[in-house]
Write a protein that holds these residues in place. Structure first.
Motif, PDB file in Angstrom:
ATOM      1  N   ARG A 279       0.838  -1.191   0.000  1.00  0.00           N
ATOM      2  CA  ARG A 279       0.000   0.000   0.000  1.00  0.00           C
ATOM      3  C   ARG A 279       0.878   1.248   0.000  1.00  0.00           C
ATOM      4  N   ALA A 280       0.274   2.368  -0.363  1.00  0.00           N
ATOM      5  CA  ALA A 280       1.042   3.606  -0.509  1.00  0.00           C
ATOM      6  C   ALA A 280       1.715   4.001   0.798  1.00  0.00           C
ATOM      7  N   HIS A 281       0.997   3.864   1.922  1.00  0.00           N
ATOM      8  CA  HIS A 281       1.601   4.293   3.187  1.00  0.00           C
ATOM      9  C   HIS A 281       2.716   3.340   3.612  1.00  0.00           C
ATOM     10  N   ALA A 282       2.653   2.067   3.207  1.00  0.00           N
ATOM     11  CA  ALA A 282       3.747   1.143   3.504  1.00  0.00           C
ATOM     12  C   ALA A 282       4.989   1.508   2.703  1.00  0.00           C
ATOM     13  N   GLU A 283       4.791   1.894   1.446  1.00  0.00           N
ATOM     14  CA  GLU A 283       5.917   2.309   0.608  1.00  0.00           C
ATOM     15  C   GLU A 283       6.599   3.541   1.191  1.00  0.00           C
ATOM     16  N   LEU A 284       5.805   4.531   1.610  1.00  0.00           N
ATOM     17  CA  LEU A 284       6.383   5.735   2.204  1.00  0.00           C
ATOM     18  C   LEU A 284       7.064   5.426   3.533  1.00  0.00           C
ATOM     19  N   ALA A 285       6.483   4.509   4.304  1.00  0.00           N
ATOM     20  CA  ALA A 285       7.096   4.139   5.578  1.00  0.00           C
ATOM     21  C   ALA A 285       8.452   3.473   5.373  1.00  0.00           C
ATOM     22  N   LEU A 286       8.579   2.631   4.356  1.00  0.00           N
ATOM     23  CA  LEU A 286       9.875   2.019   4.063  1.00  0.00           C
ATOM     24  C   LEU A 286      10.892   3.078   3.666  1.00  0.00           C
ATOM     25  N   GLY A 287      10.446   4.093   2.927  1.00  0.00           N
ATOM     26  CA  GLY A 287      11.352   5.191   2.596  1.00  0.00           C
ATOM     27  C   GLY A 287      11.832   5.926   3.829  1.00  0.00           C
ATOM     28  N   ALA A 288      10.936   6.152   4.784  1.00  0.00           N
ATOM     29  CA  ALA A 288      11.342   6.823   6.020  1.00  0.00           C
ATOM     30  C   ALA A 288      12.263   5.943   6.855  1.00  0.00           C
ATOM     31  N   ALA A 289      12.136   4.613   6.730  1.00  0.00           N
ATOM     32  CA  ALA A 289      12.985   3.692   7.484  1.00  0.00           C
ATOM     33  C   ALA A 289      14.339   3.476   6.842  1.00  0.00           C
ATOM     34  N   GLY A 290      14.534   3.980   5.598  1.00  0.00           N
ATOM     35  CA  GLY A 290      15.858   3.887   5.008  1.00  0.00           C
ATOM     36  C   GLY A 290      15.921   3.344   3.602  1.00  0.00           C
ATOM     37  N   ALA A 291      14.814   2.914   3.007  1.00  0.00           N
ATOM     38  CA  ALA A 291      14.847   2.360   1.658  1.00  0.00           C
ATOM     39  C   ALA A 291      14.958   3.475   0.621  1.00  0.00           C
ATOM     40  N   ASN A 292      15.761   3.231  -0.411  1.00  0.00           N
ATOM     41  CA  ASN A 292      15.862   4.196  -1.504  1.00  0.00           C
ATOM     42  C   ASN A 292      14.663   4.131  -2.439  1.00  0.00           C
ATOM     43  N   ARG A 293      14.165   2.915  -2.682  1.00  0.00           N
ATOM     44  CA  ARG A 293      13.076   2.782  -3.651  1.00  0.00           C
ATOM     45  C   ARG A 293      12.381   1.445  -3.467  1.00  0.00           C
ATOM     46  N   VAL A 294      11.088   1.438  -3.821  1.00  0.00           N
ATOM     47  CA  VAL A 294      10.315   0.200  -3.919  1.00  0.00           C
ATOM     48  C   VAL A 294      10.167  -0.137  -5.396  1.00  0.00           C
ATOM     49  N   ILE A 295      10.512  -1.365  -5.761  1.00  0.00           N
ATOM     50  CA  ILE A 295      10.389  -1.831  -7.138  1.00  0.00           C
ATOM     51  C   ILE A 295       9.106  -2.647  -7.239  1.00  0.00           C
ATOM     52  N   TYR A 296       8.193  -2.218  -8.102  1.00  0.00           N
ATOM     53  CA  TYR A 296       6.886  -2.841  -8.185  1.00  0.00           C
ATOM     54  C   TYR A 296       6.984  -4.208  -8.857  1.00  0.00           C
ATOM     55  N   ARG A 297       6.059  -5.066  -8.491  1.00  0.00           N
ATOM     56  CA  ARG A 297       6.119  -6.438  -8.988  1.00  0.00           C
ATOM     57  C   ARG A 297       5.832  -6.522 -10.479  1.00  0.00           C
ATOM     58  N   GLU A 298       5.252  -5.443 -11.067  1.00  0.00           N
ATOM     59  CA  GLU A 298       5.003  -5.452 -12.500  1.00  0.00           C
ATOM     60  C   GLU A 298       6.300  -5.383 -13.310  1.00  0.00           C
ATOM     61  N   LEU A 299       7.376  -4.917 -12.697  1.00  0.00           N
ATOM     62  CA  LEU A 299       8.643  -4.799 -13.418  1.00  0.00           C
ATOM     63  C   LEU A 299       9.216  -6.187 -13.696  1.00  0.00           C
ATOM     64  N   GLU A 300       9.498  -6.449 -14.940  1.00  0.00           N
ATOM     65  CA  GLU A 300      10.027  -7.758 -15.323  1.00  0.00           C
ATOM     66  C   GLU A 300      11.471  -7.902 -14.843  1.00  0.00           C
ATOM     67  N   LEU A 301      11.854  -9.154 -14.609  1.00  0.00           N
ATOM     68  CA  LEU A 301      13.214  -9.417 -14.151  1.00  0.00           C
ATOM     69  C   LEU A 301      14.251  -8.967 -15.174  1.00  0.00           C
ATOM     70  N   SER A 302      13.881  -9.020 -16.444  1.00  0.00           N
ATOM     71  CA  SER A 302      14.836  -8.614 -17.469  1.00  0.00           C
ATOM     72  C   SER A 302      15.186  -7.136 -17.381  1.00  0.00           C
ATOM     73  N   ARG A 303      14.287  -6.354 -16.793  1.00  0.00           N
ATOM     74  CA  ARG A 303      14.532  -4.925 -16.654  1.00  0.00           C
ATOM     75  C   ARG A 303      15.066  -4.551 -15.273  1.00  0.00           C
ATOM     76  N   LEU A 304      15.085  -5.504 -14.371  1.00  0.00           N
ATOM     77  CA  LEU A 304      15.528  -5.231 -13.016  1.00  0.00           C
ATOM     78  C   LEU A 304      16.994  -4.789 -12.984  1.00  0.00           C
ATOM     79  N   GLU A 305      17.835  -5.465 -13.746  1.00  0.00           N
ATOM     80  CA  GLU A 305      19.250  -5.125 -13.749  1.00  0.00           C
ATOM     81  C   GLU A 305      19.475  -3.705 -14.254  1.00  0.00           C
ATOM     82  N   ARG A 306      18.733  -3.296 -15.276  1.00  0.00           N
ATOM     83  CA  ARG A 306      18.899  -1.947 -15.805  1.00  0.00           C
ATOM     84  C   ARG A 306      18.482  -0.895 -14.781  1.00  0.00           C
ATOM     85  N   GLN A 307      17.411  -1.178 -14.035  1.00  0.00           N
ATOM     86  CA  GLN A 307      16.984  -0.214 -13.029  1.00  0.00           C
ATOM     87  C   GLN A 307      18.001  -0.105 -11.898  1.00  0.00           C
ATOM     88  N   ILE A 308      18.592  -1.216 -11.504  1.00  0.00           N
ATOM     89  CA  ILE A 308      19.616  -1.178 -10.455  1.00  0.00           C
ATOM     90  C   ILE A 308      20.842  -0.418 -10.952  1.00  0.00           C
TER      91      ILE A 308
END
Length: 607
Positions: A347-376
């Protein structure tokens, strides 16, 4: 009045270290220049760009936090200076000096007269007064000077007077063939002190300090003139060897925004097995670990690597947040922490909470694994942009919904919505308020029995003709899909139209008639009727709308519920039978400035 303490009566430097009298007189009169001496090593090995050299004949400002590594570095710096020339150490804290002299090399130098210690009787000595009394304390030309003060010594009633003092200090140092160091302990961190020293204008062309960022020692350079040009706003990573000496470890960042210039582990990726989701053949530099705890252990010595964690199920969120917070707390802001959705959608508030706890970004499950390396790869130079709260609870608190869900009496509903909007005003979290106008043949209780709120913060109430639904942490673009999950029956069987508002002011204005009617006692509280329902009455079928006896064509596919734009002051009469509803459109909103982009709606996960 003298500013020397009784302990200043220590042996003077041997006369052999001083310049000849006629030469010294010529330097003082400006008729001669002191011989140019080579820079002195700073006591930090292998630093690039020439920032490891201490200039001679110029004032240098250094600062450090109260830590053992800083004490070892200062000892090494003084011993390096003593290899070249005698040193006078000026300080006011006798305890700090005693700790420093606990080193056998420094104590031997003091006994031999090569290190002279002058303890000031008071800490607030002005610089002109101190320089006037230096000869009385035994300082001579050609001897290095190390002044340690808890506050900048350049103080004046006006900016112009302070600049004049700085210019006079530069001229004084230029006539001396020795390093002149102004040292400043920084109990609150070197950042604020470096900014204060920077504000002294051109007095210091060399300003740096030993800092600490999440356990990583850094050499913070505000400005440092070198043979190849000035170095501005750089930070260099340091690590201690077996003997405690500090040396450059390959980490370099630039600017206030910490642009990554180099790091030995910049291409390293540590990922949990579930986050990779069956990826075969890891790219070079990638390491797969079993779970979150293994990722924390594998990243123990990382500086600028990337850690990819799986989000897990909704029930796993507390452990996930603790893992993210632990990683951020133990590492510099250059460490990238990414969370990839796997089981449930955050949920949106969980994503924002992870950002406040130290995460740089949440990667959505719609992103294919083939594109994961490029995003990293695109996040290699990313830096965590904000200060980390003191505790995990403090980081999560602004984003957690209140532990309430389902039906509330009208007045309690209005109070809850108002409280939620006030509490989340500074978080950037979006909410949705929906007014659902009941079909004429649908009783209130039938519609309320169809409500299935499974997430904290989602609450419902009813007025004379409508149901009101408040969706916590819901983006406007996902309001329709979320409403479908809130009700056990198709929305078109229960409601004729809807009105949606997504702005705090708009929601409060839309809800004001309900709040006023509730205060006057005009609205029914359905709590008792809902509490006495039998389990098998939880989701009864809605009463069908009356139809004519004539044959009817096959009904088209059920459209999504779309709100008509209803006036907020009075209900809009609707026909009894509406086979089709218009598409969902938001209610008009008052004009306002640009708002932050809405966050994706995602309890901590979407139901």
């Amino acid at each position: 009045m003298s500013i020397m303490s009784p302990t200043s009566a220590l042996p003077l430097f041997p006369a052999s270290h001083a310049m000849p009298p006629l030469r010294r007189l010529g330097v003082r009169l400006g008729l001669a220049r002191p011989p140019v001496a080579a820079p002195v090593p700073l006591g930090l090995a292998q630093l690039p760009d020439g920032v490891d050299q201490l200039p001679v004949g110029q004032p240098v400002a250094l600062c450090w936090p109260p830590m053992a590594a800083a004490q070892r570095w200062l000892t090494r710096l003084l011993l390096t200076l003593l290899e070249r020339q005698p040193v006078m150490l000026v300080a006011h804290d006798a305890g700090w000096v005693d700790t420093l002299l606990g080193d056998s090399g420094l104590e031997a130098a003091r006994e031999q007269g090569r290190l002279k210690v002058w303890l000031l009787a008071r800490p607030d000595v002005a610089l002109p007064e101190l320089l006037d009394e230096l000869p009385l304390a035994g300082w001579e030309e050609g001897q290095a000077l190390f002044l340690v003060s808890p506050q900048p010594l350049l103080r004046a009633p006006t900016v112009q007077a302070c600049l004049r003092q700085g210019a006079a200090l530069q001229r004084w140092c230029a006539q001396r063939n020795a390093p002149v160091i102004f040292g400043h302990p920084a109990p609150d961190g070197v950042g604020p002190l470096l900014a204060a020293l920077h504000g002294l204008g051109d007095t210091f062309e060399h300003i740096a300090g030993l800092g600490l960022d999440a356990g990583q020692l850094l050499w913070w350079v505000d400005r440092w003139n070198t043979a190849t040009g000035p170095v501005l706003q750089h930070r260099y990573g340091l690590q201690a060897d077996a003997e405690g000496a500090l040396a450059y470890n390959g980490l370099e960042v630039q600017g206030q925004d910490l642009t990554l210039m180099s790091a030995p582990d910049a291409l390293r990726v540590i990922a949990t097995e579930e986050a990779l989701g069956g990826l075969r053949g890891l790219p070079p530099g990638w390491q797969m670990v079993a779970d979150w705890s293994a990722a924390v252990a594998a990243a123990h010595d990382c500086q600028a690597a990337t850690v990819l964690l799986h989000a897990g199920a909704a029930s796993d969120f507390p452990a996930l947040a603790e893992t993210v917070y632990t990683l951020r707390q133990q590492h510099p802001r250059l460490l990238k922490i990414l969370v990839r959705e796997t089981h449930d959608k955050l949920r949106a508030h969980a994503e924002l909470a992870l950002g406040a706890a130290g995460a740089n970004r949440v990667i959505y499950r719609e992103l294919e694994l083939s594109r994961l390396e490029r995003q990293i790869d695109g996040l290699r130079s990313a830096v965590y942009p904000q200060p980390l709260p003191a505790t995990l609870a403090e980081a999560l608190a602004p984003f957690q919904p209140d532990p309430v869900r389902g039906y509330l009496p009208p007045q309690a509903f209005c109070t809850q919505v108002r409280h939620t909007l006030q509490r989340s005003a500074a978080t950037g979290l979006s909410h949705v308020l929906v007014r659902l106008l009941l079909q004429n043949h649908v009783p209130h209780l039938d519609a309320l029995r169809a409500v299935r709120t499974q997430r904290d913060g989602d609450v419902v109430t009813a007025d004379e003709r409508s149901l009101w639904v408040f969706l916590y942490g819901c983006a406007p673009t996902t309001a329709e899909a979320t409403l479908e999950r809130v009700f056990a029956l198709p929305l078109t069987e229960l409601f004729a139209s809807s009105v949606i508002d997504t702005t705090p002011d708009g929601m409060l204005n839309l809800l004001e008639p309900v709040a006023q009617a509730a205060r006057l006692g005009r609205l029914t509280d359905h709590s008792l009727a809902l509490a006495t329902l039998r389990p098998d009455d939880a989701a009864p079928a809605a009463t069908p709308a009356p139809v004519t006896a004539s044959p009817q064509p096959a009904a088209p596919p059920r459209p999504a519920l779309a709100p008509a734009l209803l006036p907020r002051e009075q209900p809009n009469p609707m026909p009894t039978v509406r086979p089709r509803l218009p598409r969902l459109r938001p209610a008009p909103m008052p004009a306002r400035g640009p708002r932050p982009a809405p966050h994706e709606e995602g309890a901590w996960h979407a139901a």
